[in-house]
Design a protein around this motif. Structure first.
Motif, PDB file in Angstrom:
ATOM      1  N   VAL B 242       0.834  -1.196   0.000  1.00 61.67           N
ATOM      2  CA  VAL B 242       0.000   0.000   0.000  1.00 61.67           C
ATOM      3  C   VAL B 242       0.876   1.256   0.000  1.00 61.67           C
ATOM      4  N   THR B 243       1.910   1.277   0.829  1.00 59.99           N
ATOM      5  CA  THR B 243       2.745   2.482   0.860  1.00 59.99           C
ATOM      6  C   THR B 243       3.484   2.679  -0.467  1.00 59.99           C
ATOM      7  N   VAL B 244       4.012   1.581  -1.031  1.00 60.58           N
ATOM      8  CA  VAL B 244       4.713   1.726  -2.315  1.00 60.58           C
ATOM      9  C   VAL B 244       3.741   2.166  -3.404  1.00 60.58           C
ATOM     10  N   LEU B 245       2.557   1.549  -3.422  1.00 61.81           N
ATOM     11  CA  LEU B 245       1.582   1.911  -4.455  1.00 61.81           C
ATOM     12  C   LEU B 245       1.121   3.357  -4.285  1.00 61.81           C
ATOM     13  N   LEU B 246       1.006   3.813  -3.030  1.00 61.83           N
ATOM     14  CA  LEU B 246       0.608   5.211  -2.807  1.00 61.83           C
ATOM     15  C   LEU B 246       1.660   6.181  -3.320  1.00 61.83           C
ATOM     16  N   THR B 247       2.950   5.872  -3.059  1.00 61.76           N
ATOM     17  CA  THR B 247       3.995   6.768  -3.591  1.00 61.76           C
ATOM     18  C   THR B 247       3.970   6.762  -5.112  1.00 61.76           C
ATOM     19  N   LEU B 248       3.786   5.572  -5.683  1.00 55.49           N
ATOM     20  CA  LEU B 248       3.748   5.499  -7.146  1.00 55.49           C
ATOM     21  C   LEU B 248       2.538   6.244  -7.703  1.00 55.49           C
ATOM     22  N   LEU B 249       1.425   6.143  -6.984  1.00 53.00           N
ATOM     23  CA  LEU B 249       0.209   6.831  -7.426  1.00 53.00           C
ATOM     24  C   LEU B 249       0.441   8.346  -7.419  1.00 53.00           C
ATOM     25  N   ALA B 250       1.127   8.823  -6.375  1.00 56.93           N
ATOM     26  CA  ALA B 250       1.471  10.253  -6.320  1.00 56.93           C
ATOM     27  C   ALA B 250       2.335  10.622  -7.519  1.00 56.93           C
ATOM     28  N   LEU B 251       3.271   9.743  -7.831  1.00 61.54           N
ATOM     29  CA  LEU B 251       4.163   9.984  -8.959  1.00 61.54           C
ATOM     30  C   LEU B 251       3.376   9.953 -10.277  1.00 61.54           C
ATOM     31  N   TYR B 252       2.404   9.055 -10.339  1.00 67.12           N
ATOM     32  CA  TYR B 252       1.611   8.944 -11.561  1.00 67.12           C
ATOM     33  C   TYR B 252       0.751  10.186 -11.760  1.00 67.12           C
ATOM     34  N   LEU B 253       0.122  10.634 -10.674  1.00 62.39           N
ATOM     35  CA  LEU B 253      -0.811  11.766 -10.797  1.00 62.39           C
ATOM     36  C   LEU B 253      -0.089  13.106 -10.907  1.00 62.39           C
ATOM     37  N   PHE B 254       1.024  13.264 -10.178  1.00 69.12           N
ATOM     38  CA  PHE B 254       1.658  14.583 -10.127  1.00 69.12           C
ATOM     39  C   PHE B 254       3.011  14.645 -10.822  1.00 69.12           C
ATOM     40  N   GLY B 255       3.567  13.486 -11.136  1.00 67.71           N
ATOM     41  CA  GLY B 255       4.878  13.463 -11.775  1.00 67.71           C
ATOM     42  C   GLY B 255       4.797  13.897 -13.227  1.00 67.71           C
ATOM     43  N   GLY B 256       5.949  14.031 -13.857  1.00 66.57           N
ATOM     44  CA  GLY B 256       5.997  14.514 -15.231  1.00 66.57           C
ATOM     45  C   GLY B 256       5.384  13.547 -16.229  1.00 66.57           C
ATOM     46  N   GLN B 257       4.986  14.121 -17.347  1.00 64.43           N
ATOM     47  CA  GLN B 257       4.361  13.361 -18.421  1.00 64.43           C
ATOM     48  C   GLN B 257       5.287  12.247 -18.936  1.00 64.43           C
ATOM     49  N   SER B 258       6.580  12.567 -18.996  1.00 65.89           N
ATOM     50  CA  SER B 258       7.494  11.628 -19.650  1.00 65.89           C
ATOM     51  C   SER B 258       7.722  10.337 -18.877  1.00 65.89           C
ATOM     52  N   VAL B 263       5.715   4.749 -14.689  1.00 67.89           N
ATOM     53  CA  VAL B 263       5.098   4.615 -13.371  1.00 67.89           C
ATOM     54  C   VAL B 263       3.884   3.693 -13.441  1.00 67.89           C
ATOM     55  N   LEU B 264       3.134   3.788 -14.540  1.00 67.96           N
ATOM     56  CA  LEU B 264       1.979   2.901 -14.708  1.00 67.96           C
ATOM     57  C   LEU B 264       2.434   1.441 -14.714  1.00 67.96           C
ATOM     58  N   ALA B 265       3.528   1.178 -15.429  1.00 64.01           N
ATOM     59  CA  ALA B 265       4.064  -0.181 -15.477  1.00 64.01           C
ATOM     60  C   ALA B 265       4.458  -0.648 -14.079  1.00 64.01           C
ATOM     61  N   LEU B 266       5.075   0.238 -13.315  1.00 70.53           N
ATOM     62  CA  LEU B 266       5.468  -0.124 -11.952  1.00 70.53           C
ATOM     63  C   LEU B 266       4.239  -0.388 -11.075  1.00 70.53           C
ATOM     64  N   LEU B 267       3.214   0.448 -11.227  1.00 67.98           N
ATOM     65  CA  LEU B 267       1.976   0.272 -10.447  1.00 67.98           C
ATOM     66  C   LEU B 267       1.377  -1.110 -10.699  1.00 67.98           C
ATOM     67  N   ILE B 268       1.230  -1.453 -11.981  1.00 66.88           N
ATOM     68  CA  ILE B 268       0.636  -2.744 -12.339  1.00 66.88           C
ATOM     69  C   ILE B 268       1.526  -3.885 -11.835  1.00 66.88           C
ATOM     70  N   GLY B 269       2.820  -3.765 -12.108  1.00 65.00           N
ATOM     71  CA  GLY B 269       3.739  -4.840 -11.765  1.00 65.00           C
ATOM     72  C   GLY B 269       3.847  -5.075 -10.270  1.00 65.00           C
ATOM     73  N   ILE B 270       3.854  -4.001  -9.484  1.00 66.20           N
ATOM     74  CA  ILE B 270       4.027  -4.177  -8.046  1.00 66.20           C
ATOM     75  C   ILE B 270       2.747  -4.700  -7.407  1.00 66.20           C
ATOM     76  N   ALA B 271       1.600  -4.274  -7.934  1.00 72.54           N
ATOM     77  CA  ALA B 271       0.342  -4.851  -7.461  1.00 72.54           C
ATOM     78  C   ALA B 271       0.329  -6.352  -7.767  1.00 72.54           C
ATOM     79  N   ALA B 272       0.744  -6.711  -8.970  1.00 69.39           N
ATOM     80  CA  ALA B 272       0.802  -8.124  -9.354  1.00 69.39           C
ATOM     81  C   ALA B 272       1.787  -8.879  -8.471  1.00 69.39           C
ATOM     82  N   GLY B 273       2.914  -8.223  -8.157  1.00 70.24           N
ATOM     83  CA  GLY B 273       3.942  -8.854  -7.341  1.00 70.24           C
ATOM     84  C   GLY B 273       3.439  -9.173  -5.943  1.00 70.24           C
ATOM     85  N   THR B 274       2.646  -8.275  -5.388  1.00 66.92           N
ATOM     86  CA  THR B 274       2.077  -8.518  -4.063  1.00 66.92           C
ATOM     87  C   THR B 274       1.132  -9.712  -4.105  1.00 66.92           C
ATOM     88  N   TYR B 275       0.269  -9.723  -5.135  1.00 65.74           N
ATOM     89  CA  TYR B 275      -0.673 -10.837  -5.282  1.00 65.74           C
ATOM     90  C   TYR B 275       0.085 -12.150  -5.414  1.00 65.74           C
TER      91      TYR B 275
END
Lengths: 435, 297
Positions: B242-258, B263-275
């Motif tokens: 949850v903490t890692v996904l929250l930081t990534l979510l912050a990065l996804y929403l507020f981080g740069g376009q490039s 970050v999306l790939a990391l979000l999906i992958g880390i959620a999958a990794g937890t499962y």
């Protein structure tokens, strides 16, 4: 080491890290007489600039001379990319036959590419002594096979020995020297429009393609300088631009601003979560996390003083933010373990020590696997991936230190206080405790 | 909570999620960006119109031109220019000038030659393979004193199975994103895959570590020990993710376009990794152990 000594050391280190990590650290450091400016060195994707990769065509260079040719190439490119030697230009070899050129803040990439990659800017001129008029000869740097230092056998003075490429080049040189010799003109060799040799007389037509450049050089050094000047005018091997990445300054600034905002928001969310879930342990974790962030920043800044400067790239900031998550993981592992031990009926002190000891193998094994990944990424990755690997590895190493040393010491101090003895402060409800 | 007893359900869920992506991976493959294929990418400020861009590129003998919107007011122009490098740079300057005259200023330009992209692809594949092998070896070494019934290599291979699950899921989703939304993968995607692999193993090892510890202390059937270990580490697994996904979510929403896609790939992958570390890696140890027992008869 006693607890008191540990606390003092940690406090000193934390203060030091905070001072260095502070954005206007130079003002603070000046007070103690430290004059050098520290800075976070930013990658091209953050500050804007051009990343160029040139590939040398070594097919015509004999196997044995390739390393030397590449070294000479890098030297020439270095001079062309950074003629004044003042800009922060980075030229380095990549693999067998590529050269990376990094030009921070360059606006006119087209000009830079042209300047670095052009084949030759060496010119041969015929100067008429009577009219002072110059005319361009049909020879270029491409016609030169080699230029070296030699000694004149009769006078034993240093001279330059110029060898033209066979066939066409030799013939062109023969024609040119014949004309110059006949008209009584002078020969001038320029590099980038600047005179490098001459104007000098041509005593006789040179038909075999090897000329002696007699410059009345007083010393060998002087001759060497001229030879290198002429040699520097041409690339030792032909190159092609095979990769170009240019980022405008606005895009870079935007990336920095946004990553900063994202980092602060991410860190705040994590802090709130830790406080809500782990209460007093959470407070310790947040302190350790702040320590962690300051220490990583301080190390990145201090690295700019060494040869191993950590360059912060866009991927690198992502690695840093991701490592915050991993730093929290170590704390979570410990606190969860501590809660278990408390539930099993252990005293606070015993639970704390057992929690740390038991969590350690998990922390070690899981972080070592991440470090292995980082190492492999660093070995095989391109520049972008390398930046990510370095910051992530740095984050993992520092987080192990802050979780295991800093959090532990702080908790040891805290649980000795009377007010901190209620188990509810650590997220354990009284009814959960087995007697 | 009986996680191990319901392991077939968890396997089924994983398969249901993985199969569409895998089919797409086999049928469509991945949409490779210029980092892998070679080519040119130009990002301009403002909305570029495909027809306008083609009008310019047609004159320059530039092929395979695509124009996609990026972010709220930017456009990505991708094309292939097979002329000599010097000529390509001249084309770039012409294109830049003409687009700028239309109010579309260049903010990023990337051109990758075929040799560079070939090397990158090879390095990416090599690093993924080397990381996998290194992890099996490390786990086999770290778990060398694990009590029976399973060998330390079994732990290594099950961690790899979970890792493959995460990598396959990530590749599958990006194959689908490529097929339907034109999402291309670049060098940062390789970084994302490798990070997810690292994180997946990180997660799995924490659970395995607990299994090892409980095997030493408890006298219970293997299944029960695995189940108990998963439950004991559940709070940690979820809180960390949850903490890692929250930081990534912050990065996804507020981080740069490039880096959005990265970050999306990391979000999906880390959620999958937890499962996979909770519902696949450890249950697979039980399945593997039972299968071996049955075969030994």
């Amino acid at each position: 080491m006693s607890l008191r000594v540990k606390i003092i050391l940690i406090t000193v280190l934390a203060l030091l890290a905070a001072v260095i990590a502070y954005p206007k650290e130079s003002d603070l450091l000046r007070v103690i007489g430290f004059k050098q400016n520290l800075q976070v060195k930013q990658g091209l994707d953050l500050q804007g600039g051009a990343h160029l990769v040139f590939e040398a065509d070594l097919s015509k260079t004999p196997e044995k001379e390739r390393t030397k040719a590449m070294e000479a190439l890098i030297e020439v490119i270095q001079k062309r990319a950074n003629p004044a030697g003042t800009a922060e230009v980075n030229v380095q070899r990549q693999g067998q036959n590529r050269v990376i050129v990094e030009l921070p803040g360059v606006r006119d990439t087209a000009d830079a590419i042209d300047r670095i990659g052009r084949t030759a800017r060496l010119e041969f001129l015929e100067v008429s002594p009577s009219s002072q008029q110059t005319s361009l000869l049909e020879l270029t740097g491409d016609d030169i096979q080699a230029i070296n230092i030699d000694f004149d056998p009769t006078s034993n003075r240093p001279v330059g020995r110029l060898e033209m490429k066979g066939g066409d080049a030799t013939k062109k040189f023969a024609d040119a020297t014949t004309t110059i010799n006949k008209t009584g003109s002078l020969l001038l060799i320029t590099v980038d429009g600047q005179p490098a040799f001459g104007p000098a007389t041509v005593s006789e037509p040179i038909v075999d393609g090897t000329a002696q450049l007699q410059g009345n050089f007083a010393t060998v050094e002087e001759a060497k300088k001229t030879v290198e000047l002429i040699r520097g005018g041409q690339l030792p091997v032909p190159v092609d631009l095979v990769e170009q990445r240019t980022v405008g300054p606005t895009l870079g600034q935007e990336s920095i601003d946004r990553s900063l905002v994202a980092g602060i928001i991410g860190l705040s969310i994590v802090a709130l979560f830790m406080l809500a879930y782990y209460r007093l342990s959470g407070v310790v974790a947040v302190l350790a996390l702040m320590f962690y962030a300051a220490l990583v920043l301080a190390i990145i800044k201090l690295s700019s003083l060494t040869d191993y400067t950590i360059v912060l790239t866009l991927a690198g900031t992502a690695g840093f933010i991701l490592s915050i998550g991993m730093a929290v993981d170590a704390n979570i592992l410990i606190f969860e373990r501590m809660k278990e031990e408390l539930r099993a009926g252990k005293s606070l002190l015993a639970a704390l020590e057992a929690g740390f000891d038991r969590a350690w193998t998990s922390i070690r094994d899981s972080n070592v696997s991440t470090l292995i990944t980082c190492t492999i990424l660093y070995i095989f990755g391109t520049a972008i991936i390398k930046g990510f690997a370095v910051t992530l590895a740095l984050g993992v190493l520092v987080s192990m230190f802050t979780a295991v040393v800093v959090s532990r010491t702080l908790l040891r101090v805290v649980i000795r206080q009377k007010w901190a003895s209620r188990l509810g402060l650590y997220g354990v409800k009284p009814q959960e405790i087995q007697s | 909570m009986n996680i191990i007893g319901r392991r077939k359900i968890w396997y089924a869920i994983s398969l249901i999620i993985i199969i569409p992506g895998t089919i797409s991976l086999l049928v469509n493959g991945l949409r490779l960006g210029i980092d892998f294929t070679g080519g040119t990418l130009m990002e301009v400020q403002g909305r570029a119109d495909a027809a306008t861009v083609r009008q310019l590129t047609d004159r320059l003998d530039i092929k395979d031109v695509t124009v996609i919107a990026s972010g709220s007011d930017r456009s990505l122009i991708r094309f292939r220019d097979e002329s000599k490098p010097k000529q390509q740079e001249a084309h770039h300057q012409i294109l830049k000038r003409e687009l700028s005259a239309k109010g579309l200023d260049e903010i990023r330009y990337e051109a990758v030659g075929p040799t560079v992209s070939r090397d990158l692809t090879r390095n990416a594949l090599v690093s993924i393979a080397v990381v996998s092998v290194a992890i099996v070896l490390y786990i086999a070494f770290a778990f060398r004193n694990v009590p029976p019934p399973l060998s330390s290599y079994s732990f290594g291979f099950m961690a790899i199975a979970a890792l493959l699950h995460d990598a396959l899921l990530l590749l599958g989703i990006f194959s689908l994103l490529g097929a339907f939304f034109g999402v291309e993968i670049d060098v940062l995607f390789v970084t994302a895959i490798l990070t997810v692999i690292g994180f997946s193993v990180h997660d799995t090892i924490v659970v395995f570590d607990r299994i090892r510890e409980n095997l030493r202390r408890e006298r219970k059937p293997f299944e029960d020990i695995v189940n108990q270990s998963i439950i004991e580490t559940l709070a940690r697994s979820l809180n960390t993710s949850v903490t890692v996904l929250l930081t990534l979510l912050a990065l996804y929403l507020f981080g740069g376009q490039s880096i959005k896609q990265f970050v999306l790939a990391l979000l999906i992958g880390i959620a999958a990794g937890t499962y996979s570390s909770i519902f696949n890696a450890s249950p697979l140890l039980v399945t593997w152990n039972n299968w071996r027992a049955k075969r030994a008869g």
